[in-house]
Each structure stands twice: as C-alpha cells, then as structure tokens.
Design an enzyme around this catalytic site. Structure first.
Site, PDB file in Angstrom:
ATOM      1  N   ASP A 448       0.849  -1.190   0.000  1.00  0.00           N
ATOM      2  CA  ASP A 448       0.000   0.000   0.000  1.00  0.00           C
ATOM      3  C   ASP A 448       0.887   1.245   0.000  1.00  0.00           C
ATOM      4  O   ASP A 448       2.115   1.150   0.163  1.00  0.00           O
ATOM      5  CB  ASP A 448      -0.879  -0.027   1.252  1.00  0.00           C
ATOM      6  CG  ASP A 448      -2.068   0.923   1.179  1.00  0.00           C
ATOM      7  OD1 ASP A 448      -2.329   1.476   0.091  1.00  0.00           O
ATOM      8  OD2 ASP A 448      -2.730   1.112   2.210  1.00  0.00           O
ATOM      9  N   GLU A 451       2.398   4.813  -4.296  1.00  0.00           N
ATOM     10  CA  GLU A 451       2.300   5.656  -5.504  1.00  0.00           C
ATOM     11  C   GLU A 451       3.631   6.327  -5.890  1.00  0.00           C
ATOM     12  O   GLU A 451       3.822   6.539  -7.097  1.00  0.00           O
ATOM     13  CB  GLU A 451       1.208   6.718  -5.315  1.00  0.00           C
ATOM     14  CG  GLU A 451      -0.203   6.162  -5.350  1.00  0.00           C
ATOM     15  CD  GLU A 451      -0.533   5.371  -4.093  1.00  0.00           C
ATOM     16  OE1 GLU A 451      -1.271   4.371  -4.206  1.00  0.00           O
ATOM     17  OE2 GLU A 451      -0.039   5.722  -3.014  1.00  0.00           O
ATOM     18  N   ASP A 524      -9.146   3.587  -2.254  1.00  0.00           N
ATOM     19  CA  ASP A 524      -9.994   4.025  -1.141  1.00  0.00           C
ATOM     20  C   ASP A 524     -11.300   4.629  -1.649  1.00  0.00           C
ATOM     21  O   ASP A 524     -11.444   5.850  -1.781  1.00  0.00           O
ATOM     22  CB  ASP A 524      -9.240   5.040  -0.284  1.00  0.00           C
ATOM     23  CG  ASP A 524      -8.026   4.421   0.397  1.00  0.00           C
ATOM     24  OD1 ASP A 524      -7.995   3.184   0.538  1.00  0.00           O
ATOM     25  OD2 ASP A 524      -7.116   5.167   0.788  1.00  0.00           O
TER      26      ASP A 524
END
Length: 838
Positions: A448, A451, A524
């Site tokens: 997670d 990015e 999300d």
C-alpha cells in the site's frame, strides 16, 4: 603593362607585410578581432545577450529524406530528427522519435525482452511514401510531411497522424515534452487506460497518468493510483490499440479539445508507442499481453472471499472475526492485518502487545482454513535501532535527492526514508526481508502507499534520483513505476522464499506490466451507490487494460453502507476476479453478517456461489495466463460491430460464458439487461431467451441478473468453507443445450504450486453441439496432471426433447434421471471422450 602592375602590387604587399610585422599586427589577435567584427555584423549583439535567444516553441518533423534498414528496424530521418519503425509481430509495430537523431537506451519495465518471432515484412517506396508492411498491417510514412499512418490489408486506414510528431525543449529539467496527435473519426470510440473513474467509453475525455493517493475519490476525478498508458480505438468495426510506453507524467485527449483529433503526450522521455492491430478488440488485448505479459496462475485460495479492515487487532479481535465466519457458515479464505499489527508502524515487525505470538496465531488461523495476509508499505522509519532502516542506510539502499541528501518524508511511522526499488540490489534485499514473515506462515502480502504517497507533500520531489536498473532517472521518470517495482520486489522475494508455492500479492499503485507480479484493487472508495457503479466500470476497464486480477473494497472503504448497498456490492463482488471486503477504522464493522437478516442469508448465498464457481473462475485465469484473454469482458468486446454497444457499460461477461448485470440503484425490483446475440439461459430459472435484445429481468434483493451462454459447460465444486476443506469426490458439469457448436474449458492442477510451468496440469476442452433431437458432448485433454476424483455429475439443462438413449464412448448409459424441472442428471467417468444423448 600587366607584368609591371604585378611587380608594383607585389612590392606594395611586401612593404605592407614588413610594416605589419614590424608593428606586430599580423598575428592571431588580428585574425580573431576580424572574426569578431564579422560575427558582430551578423548577430548584432545587444547589451542584454538573452535578447538574442530564440523562443522555445514546438518543433515538428520535416519531410523524411531517407530510410536505413537494420534487420527489423527502419530509420527515417529529416536530416536532424530520426524516427525508428520496428516490426515486432505481424500485428505490432513500434514507433520511436529522437528529436536530434540520438535515441535513449532501449529499456522498458513494461515490456520485458520478448523472443523475436519469425515475421515476414518488406519495405516499399513510391513518389508519395515509404511503406513497411507485414502480412497484417502497413505502416505508411508520407514523404511530404512525415505523417505516419497504419492500414490493414484491405486498405482500411485505422490510425493516421493529424500533424507530424513534435516536441518542445524542457529548459528546467532537460529533455523534451513529446507529442503525438492523430485524427479522430466521427464515430470513433476509446476504451482502456486502466481504472479511470468515468464512463467506459473515453470519447470526449482528457485524462492524465500520474500515480496519486486519491482518498475517497469522486466520479471523473483524475488521476488515481495507477498509470496504464494503453487504450483501444474502435472505429467502423475495426479495433486497434496504442500503448504509449512512457513512464513520465502522461496526458491523453480523446477528442476533448478538438473532436477531430486525439492526442497523447508526456512531460519527458521518448515519444515511443506501439501500434497494435486487431481487427477485434480481443485480438488487441491478447497482443498487448504478448508485450507486457500475463498474470501468473494465482493460488486457488486467493480466488475465495477475503475479509479486511483497518484494522483487526488485537489477536482476540482477529479470532472473533474468523470465528464469526465459521459460526455463520459463510465461506472465507483470507484474513488481512493492516498497519496496526506492526510495532510503531515499522515494516517487518510485530506489536507484541497486540500479537504476543504471531506464529502461533497464524498457525491456528491456518488450521481453521484462513490464510493470513499482511500489509507492507514502502516508508521505513528513520531509527538507528530499527534493523531494517540500519541495514538500508548502511547499504545506501534509500532514495537520494539531487544534492545527495536522503529523501525523507512523513508517513505512518513518522519520519521515513524510502527504498529505491528501481535498483535490482534493493529489490533483492527487500525480497529477502520477508523471510521471517514467511517462516511464520504469512501467505500473502499487501503493498500500500506505493504511488509513492507522502503526507503533506503528496509524493516525492521531482529531483529524487533513481538507479532505474542502470538507466538512471529522476523521480519524474520513476514515479509511475515505483509501486510496480516495489510489488515486483515483494513477489520475487516471496517466490524465492516460498519455494514451490505461489505467492499472493496485491498492490495499490502500478504501471503497465504490473499484472506479471500482482493483483490490484481500486483504492480508497466510498460507501455509496455511485461508487458501486464506479467499481463496476473500473474493474471492466482494468481487465480490458491488461490487469485481470482486480476488485473493489466491497461496501466502500469510507462512509457507511446500509444492508441493501452492502449486499448488492457482495453480489457484484462475487463476479469480480478479486473479492475482498474492506473498510476504514472510523466506520462501523462490515462483515457479511453485520446487517442481520435477510442480508446475512443473501450474502451467504452469493459467497457460496463464488465457491461453487471456483473451477470456472480458475479456468478463466488459465485462459488469461496462457492465451491472454481478459477475465471480465464488457459487452462491447462481445459485439464491437454494434455501434449502440459503444455506450453500454453495466453488463459484462465473467469469463466468456456467464453474463452479469449488477443492480446499482437502491430499491430496484427489475431492470433491463442487454443480451448479446445467441441463446442465453437465466441462471436462476433455466429459462432460455434469444440474445441481440434487451430483456426486463426481476431483481429482488436476493438476486441479480445472471445468464449463461447456450452450449456452455460450467464446472462446479461442492460448497466449502475454505479452499481445500473437503476432498473433491466429483465435479459437477452444468451443460446448457445449444443448437450450434460451443467450446468450453476446464483447467485443473495442484492449485498452489508452479508445477503447471512443467506441464503438470490438465486443460480439458468440451465441445457441445445440439442438432434436432441429439446432443453431443466431446472431451479432449492436454497435460500431465491427474485429479483425485473419478466422476463427473452431469446436469444437462434445456434439452428440447425427452432422451430415449444415452451412449458414452460407444456404451449405453442406463442410470440417468430426468428431473421435475426437465434437467437431465447422469454420472460418467472423468476420462470419457464422447457422450451422445438422443
């Protein structure tokens, strides 16, 4: 006279020469001064030298002057810039631009080196153009203006430049902004580009690729977590793809600024794209997978239902949740631990207060059928007493800025540094860090925040340097592939540590080719009906964009769903390749039984259906892995010749045999469903209906529209609480009568090892064909695996006649039953080759 004049001139020259020599004027300084005077006359120097600099403008290719061939590569030049045209396959041609004739090193994280196949191609030339041709496609280079276009063998022009390729110097960073603009036909539609949260057809959209942590994203918000620079164009029934393999921030305009033009461009790097010819959309996707790879076969348990929350802790809470599944008889295979399982959010550690003996807990969970998946983020806490940080620091494994300081940012642990996953040594180190987790029994890893996300700043500064596998680059170049290389390091490390067991990985960020290493989820999302619709679109788009193992946070990550929304989401998630419920820590708990009856029973029914259909989904994964087929297929991929289908986006097929239409409006008791051409069976009633039309279908809370294509063989397992709970004693084959020939597949292997790579598997092909009062089913097999069960139980649906005789491999079958619902049931040995019913 002439002689006298000559002597006179020589005398003058000699005296002048002596005079100059005597005055030291005939020297290099005199010559230099003379040149300066000439330059001054030409350039007219001003007090401000900058006034003489030409403005930076876009520069366009001129007309090509020549072509040079080197094997399957053709180099065209306008005497300054060069364009490389490379024949990859009969259907794939790569185009690259070097603004001043010097190409960058040929390297791509998306496209591993592919084995060059034998391809016949040729170069032809006439007064108007050069043409590179294969057996399928032509690449035209127009002489007057360097326009590049592509056509098929029927001379249909499928892609054509609207202006020549062009570029603009980037003064701040060096290099160029690079641009390609193509014509856009009036009825042309565009699909793909990953999980953009917008309509399935991208016509009229302008979108960006820059991996971004987009908490609670909204409809049309862009960009999101992934960058997949691949799209499919469909015009006049012919499809082609463009894969713009550029990792910098990239932009796509599908007729938004000018409806007659579509463009793609990037803030740096090379203008490099692959033209991928169809003519069918499925052909384009398969060829794209030839370039970027397919997903490896997942462990079978990973296709079951997964439960997650931020966060389940302490251990007693985890046990309560898992016990709830078994007590409620709701199947589940995966339980997730979010960041709170760690010691101060330090990766690869455990909070011993919450989890005093994690190895024992994981073992007990496994005994009850649960695989444990743990989260790992890229931010490593700056702490010299933390072994992971200390080792990374000593080996200089963390990202550094241009002035050589380590890049630091705040995420969950506080002040952190971040590994440079573009360095192969760092990837090897990172993969080895999972050893203790694997020894404890952890079965999967969830990457997670990759990015990469940084609190406050958003992401890394542009000047962060990356090793980039020896090809060097700033974060502008590496940003979009950072998450992909992180999960690559995770997957490769787990594969090595888990020996012959298949790892399960999931990542939030990625780039084209990420499917070689990981599954994904859409990030999300929000507990709303709008996000249920978005999830449907995003998963379809990801699948047709080359990322097949995808799903959403069922129920929404943030916000509060009611029982109806959660149940409708479970129903859609049943037919997502990846099925996981997940929610934020500030929301109410969200397990399948959380909303009471009738929701619990309906959720159980659909999760059980997921497990019944596992052999079908597993076989669809094999068709993806081996042949490059997407798992979810929008209606447009079924019937691309139908213009009205360009804007259908609710329905999709799960594999190629099961059509799904989720219910995405509250209180909806019926809805229209479009069925592609052919014959279809309502899964719940066995009623058959002709396709090529919209039908109205009841949608009570306990059902959503599910249809089976006529001629299909749908394999089914007995319901289990988790994969491997029971020994499979027989496999049920649901056969749907068809008056035309239909092929179906069943893939079987050990379900958790890499033995399939050595042909230890079975690929079974069933051919079903009905004619008049006869139904024939043939089976053929490929591979070396031997399943332990012995029999098939056939459930034959839709027979238009009453069977009088059944022959299996030349022998009569007397033990069969015609049920009240007119289905036919019989049992056969698994190795039959032909069954005839008449």
């Amino acid at each position: 006279m002439y002689i006298a004049l000559y002597i006179h001139n020589v005398d003058i020259c000699a005296r002048t020469y002596n005079f100059l020599m005597e005055d030291n004027l005939l020297n290099e300084e005199l010559i230099a001064n003379k040149l300066i005077e000439e330059e001054d006359e030409e350039f007219h120097h001003l007090n401000n030298p900058a006034d003489g600099i030409k403005p930076i403008i876009k520069k366009y290719l001129g007309s090509p002057k020549n072509v040079v061939q080197q094997g399957n590569k053709f180099f065209f030049s306008d005497d300054d810039a060069k364009v490389e045209v490379v024949v990859i396959t009969d259907e794939i041609i790569r185009v690259r631009l070097a603004p001043h004739g010097v190409f960058l090193d040929d390297f791509s994280y998306a496209v591993p080196k592919i084995e060059q196949k034998e391809v016949e191609f040729s170069l032809s030339e006439d007064a108007n153009e050069y043409c590179v041709s294969t057996a399928v496609v032509n690449c035209h280079v127009r002489k007057k203006d360097f326009f590049i276009s592509f056509s098929d063998k029927l001379s249909n022009v499928t892609s054509a430049d609207a202006v020549p390729m062009h570029w603009e110097e980037n003064v701040k960073f060096g290099g160029y902004y690079v641009f390609c603009t193509k014509t856009c036909a009036p009825q042309e539609s565009f699909f793909g580009l990953g999980d953009k949260p917008t309509e399935l057809n991208l016509r009229g959209k302008r979108l960006n690729n820059w991996n971004t942590d987009a908490y609670s994203f909204a409809w049309n918000q862009d960009p999101l977590y992934r960058s997949i620079p691949f799209y499919i164009s469909l015009s006049e029934g012919i499809a082609h793809g463009i894969f713009f393999d550029n990792t910098f921030k990239a932009h796509f305009d599908f007729g938004a600024e000018d409806p007659t033009k579509t463009s793609f461009w990037a803030d740096g790097g090379e203008l490099q794209y692959y033209y991928i010819h169809g003519p069918h959309m499925m052909d384009v996707v398969k060829s794209y997978h030839l370039l970027t790879g397919t997903h490896p076969m997942p462990p079978l348990w990973a296709l079951g239902y997964h439960q997650c929350r931020w966060s389940y802790y302490p251990e007693a809470k985890v046990k309560k949740i898992t016990r709830g599944f078994r007590e409620n008889k709701i199947p589940c295979d995966g339980i997730y631990l979010d960041i709170d399982y760690m010691d101060g959010y330090r990766c690869f550690t455990w909070n011993r207060k919450y989890f005093p003996d994690p190895k024992k807990m994981i073992k007990e969970l496994a005994a009850d059928g649960f695989k444990t998946v743990v989260i790992i983020d890229p931010g490593i806490r700056v702490d010299d007493n933390y072994a992971v940080f200390k080792e990374g620091k000593e080996n200089r494994y963390f990202c550094r800025r241009s002035d050589d300081y380590f890049m630091e940012g705040h995420v969950w642990p506080g002040r952190c540094q971040f590994p440079d996953f573009t360095n192969p040594d760092v990837r090897t180190w990172w993969g080895g860090l999972f050893d203790e987790l694997v020894q404890m029994g952890v079965a999967g890893v969830w990457n997670d925040m990759n990015e990469p996300a940084v609190f406050g700043a958003g992401t890394f500064p542009d000047d962060v340097r990356h090793q980039y596998d020896g090809f060097r680059g700033s974060h502008r170049k590496a940003h979009n592939i950072y998450g992909m290389q992180m999960v690559r390091a995770t997957y490769e490390g787990l594969r090595k540590l888990m020996k012959n067991k298949r790892p399960f990985t999931i990542t939030r960020a990625g780039y084209s080719g990420v499917q070689r290493f990981s599954s994904v989820w859409t990030g999300d999302n929000v507990a709303s009906w709008e996000h249920l619709q978005l999830g449907n679109l995003q998963c379809q788009r990801l699948s047709m964009s080359g990322v097949p193992f995808c799903g959403t946070d069922i129920g929404g990550f943030s916000g509060e769903p009611d029982g109806e929304l959660f149940t409708r989401w479970i129903q859609m998630g049943t037919f997502s390749p990846f099925m996981r419920a997940h929610s934020a820590g500030d929301t109410k708990e969200r397990e399948p039984w959380s909303f009471g009856e009738p929701f619990t029973a309906i959720n159980r029914k659909f999760i059980e259906l997921r497990y019944r259909l596992l052999p079908y989904l597993y076989s669809a994964f094999w068709e993806h892995h081996r042949y490059g087929f997407p798992i979810l297929r929008p209606v447009i991929m079924q019937e691309q010749e139908e213009v009205k289908n360009h804007f259908r986006q609710d329905e999709f097929t799960y594999g190629d045999k099961i059509l799904i239409c989720p219910v995405m409006v509250p209180g909806q008791t019926s809805r229209k469903v479009y069925l592609p051409k052919g014959r279809w069976y309502n899964f719940w009633t066995n009623e058959s209906v002709d396709g090529g039309q919209e039908v109205t279908v009841p949608t009570p809370l306990e059902n959503i529209p599910v249809f089976i294509k006529a001629g299909s063989v749908i394999p089914e397992y007995p319901v289990m609480q988790y994969v491997g709970e029971k020994e499979i004693e027989e496999v049920k084959l649901n056969v749907y009568f068809s008056s035309y020939e239909v092929n179906s597949f069943l893939f079987e292997d050990y379900g958790e090892t890499f033995a399939y790579e050595q042909d230890i598997y079975l690929e079974k092909k069933f051919i079903v064909k009905g004619k008049g009062n006869t139904l024939t089913i043939q089976q053929s097999m490929e591979g070396l695996y031997t399943p332990r069960y012995e029999n098939y139980v056939f459930n034959i649906i839709g027979l238009p006649f009453k069977p009088a005789r059944i022959i299996a491999d030349g022998k009569p079958v007397k033990d069969f039953v015609v049920n009240k619902d007119k289905t036919l049931t019989l049992t056969l040995r698994k190795n039959f080759t032909q069954l005839v019913i008449d």
